[in-house]
Design an enzyme around this catalytic site. Structure first.
Site, PDB file in Angstrom:
ATOM      1  N   ARG A 231      18.708 -19.768  23.265  1.00 19.12           N
ATOM      2  CA  ARG A 231      19.321 -19.057  24.372  1.00 19.12           C
ATOM      3  C   ARG A 231      20.714 -18.592  23.983  1.00 19.12           C
ATOM      4  NH1 ARG A 231      15.605 -17.586  26.011  1.00 19.12           N
ATOM      5  NH2 ARG A 231      14.345 -18.057  27.829  1.00 19.12           N
ATOM      6  N   GLU A 260      22.386  -9.496  26.734  1.00 15.59           N
ATOM      7  CA  GLU A 260      21.235  -8.800  26.149  1.00 15.59           C
ATOM      8  C   GLU A 260      20.794  -7.676  27.072  1.00 15.59           C
ATOM      9  OE1 GLU A 260      18.103 -11.492  25.071  1.00 15.59           O
ATOM     10  OE2 GLU A 260      19.370 -12.647  23.709  1.00 15.59           O
ATOM     11  N   HIS A 278      15.943 -10.724  19.812  1.00 12.23           N
ATOM     12  CA  HIS A 278      15.178 -11.670  20.632  1.00 12.23           C
ATOM     13  C   HIS A 278      13.683 -11.604  20.289  1.00 12.23           C
ATOM     14  CE1 HIS A 278      15.618 -14.040  24.622  1.00 12.23           C
ATOM     15  NE2 HIS A 278      14.633 -14.540  23.897  1.00 12.23           N
TER      16      HIS A 278
END
Length: 525
Positions: A231, A260, A278
């Site tokens: 995370r 993000e 990601h």
């Protein structure tokens, strides 16, 4: 038929599974928040990935919503407190992309060890800088694992296969589990001082936010390499850049960022820094797995009541649900009864199970008791939001399981702590299916709890039942069933009557005025 909306792009297997399980499904993706608000009210379930934001505003328009299913691990895009308050179950699929994420962490570790991205870029530019790219072996190195849960344990297994030493920091890691994984438990400071590589596998909470802060990064071994596929927010990105610029940190690879999509970052362009967008869950297998799992979980919940991987409700398997259903019905009725009769200034609550009930998962039984009890405070309460309502009121909830065998093959007892002392009700199942009250405030009485009822405490004296029947008959109220219990002959007695119509306040006052009546209360189930 339950109806589900898939609002983010998802593997077609998800919709197929919903339909096979008897759930109607619409696939409508790319909606704006306002467009989603306009349609969400018609759905019982919402299946999402990371794009849809399930905010409090969206939930206020979700009048029929019962479950949100996140195909993936992270639920940063779901307002869980608001969902719980609304009574909406929030599920994720924590295991569908575990291997994929673990493998990505290992891949980034290798990329750091051998400087693969820069070597590739240099070679394709026509250079042959063989001496520039001097890497390190991972064999024999120490991997520091921050978080030893599902993904972390897979990373540990792979690292041990690479002949690495693994030290793990995880507050929930037991000695037995550490031995099973083959890792060495360590404090965070010990891990920082020993690790050649550090990889993070923990959720983002207030306790883990910036766990690799500037202060903690300064405690790391010089030349450490850091990987984060968990995370954004676990690492202080500004401090990480300083560590890379100073050379204290030999390399870092991030798949996740505080903001993000990360279109810009001070880390971009920093030497010995690798970034990916990601990609932890981005494999064909993982995308299919999480889509299948979220559809199966949501369908189980909507069709049979099974609860799997819920973040705001105890788990209840689809196999357990039918067996527990009558117990939960009994528990909710008992909670409702005690809530209607003794709801003022409650400080504590005990739920006891014995006999056959003691062999079952007690959490759903507790949730059902709380749902019944809290209904006196809220007309939208259910098993999801009831624990939160109880906590708001400072109610201490205790669970007790008895192995003993009593007068009944199964028994559930609910005891509340009041200013006047503890008050208890108990019930059983007849034929393993029909809830039946067996005791109320220390008095034995067998009664069905259903529909409109009257609860009366009176002195046990001749003629009272006749006077009561006459009073109700004159008011046009028909008695369905009649249940009587008493402590001793001539002492205090309890009457539970089911009536065809709810008794109004005027009639309650007439009954209260009958000789010998100590208390009268209209109940509803």
């Amino acid at each position: 038929m339950p109806k589900v909306l898939i609002s983010d792009k998802m593997d077609p297997q998800a919709a197929k599974i919903f339909r096979e399980r008897g759930v109607e499904v619409d696939e409508i993706t790319g909606k704006t928040p306002d467009e989603l608000k306009a349609i969400i009210g018609q759905y019982d379930g919402l299946a999402i990935r990371s794009s849809t934001k399930v905010t409090k505003d969206i939930l206020e328009h979700a009048t029929n919503l019962k479950v949100v299913g996140r195909a993936g691990i992270g639920v940063d895009n779901v307002d869980i407190p608001a969902s719980s308050a609304k009574g909406v179950v929030v599920m994720n699929t924590p295991f569908g992309n575990s291997i994929t994420t673990a493998e990505h962490a290992i891949a980034l570790m290798f990329a750091l060890a051998r400087d693969l991205p820069e070597a590739d870029k240099s070679t394709q530019a026509g250079k042959w800088e063989k001496n520039r790219f001097m890497g390190v072996e991972v064999t024999g190195k120490t991997l520091g694992l921050i978080g030893a849960g599902n993904i972390g344990s897979i990373v540990a297994d792979r690292a041990l296969g690479l002949r690495m030493k693994v030290v793990a920091y995880d507050p929930f890691l037991t000695d037995e589990r550490a031995i099973e994984l083959g890792v060495t438990k360590a404090t965070l400071d010990e891990l920082l001082a020993r690790a050649d590589f550090i990889t993070l596998h923990t959720p983002l909470t207030e306790q883990t936010r910036n766990i690799l802060s500037a202060e903690n990064l300064a405690k790391t071994k010089k030349g450490v390499r850091i990987v984060n596929c968990a995370r954004g927010g676990l690492i202080d990105e500004a401090a990480l850049k300083e560590g890379l610029d100073s050379g204290h940190i030999a390399g870092a690879a991030l798949d996740v960022f505080v903001t993000e999509p990360a279109k810009e970052s001070p880390l971009f362009g920093t030497p010995n820094f690798i970034s990916t967008p990601h990609l932890g869950a981005s494999t064909t297998e993982a995308q299919v797995n999480v889509a299948i799992q979220v559809a199966e979980q949501m369908a189980d919940f909507l069709v049979s009541g099974g609860v799997t991987n819920a973040l705001n409700m105890p788990s209840l398997s689809a196999e357990e649900a039918p067996k527990l259903k009558p117990y939960m019905a009994l528990a909710e009725k008992l909670g409702s009864l005690v809530g209607q009769l003794a709801h003022d200034a409650l400080t504590g609550l005990a739920i006891e199970v014995e006999g056959a009930a003691a062999e079952l998962n007690q959490k759903p039984i507790t949730g059902a008791v709380l749902a019944g009890l809290m209904r006196v405070y809220s007309d939208t309460v259910n098993m999801v939001n009831a624990p939160g309502l109880a906590k708001e009121r400072g109610l201490d909830v205790r669970e007790v399981r008895h192995d003993r065998e009593g007068d009944y093959h199964t028994l559930v007892r609910v005891t509340v702590d009041t200013k006047a002392g503890p008050k208890s009700v108990a019930g059983t199942l007849f034929g393993n299916a029909s809830p039946r009250l067996t005791e109320i405030f220390g008095i034995k009485v067998e009664a069905d709890l259903d529909g409109a009822m009257l609860y009366i405490v009176n002195e046990d004296a001749p003629g009272f039942i006749g006077r009561l029947g006459t009073t109700l008959g004159e008011a046009g109220v028909n008695i369905g069933t009649f249940h009587l219990g008493r402590r001793t002959a001539g002492g205090e007695a309890v009457l539970l009557l089911s009536v065809d119509t709810r008794v109004d306040e005027a009639l309650l006052a007439k009954v209260q005025g009958l000789p010998g009546v100590k208390q009268v209360k209209a109940l509803g189930f």
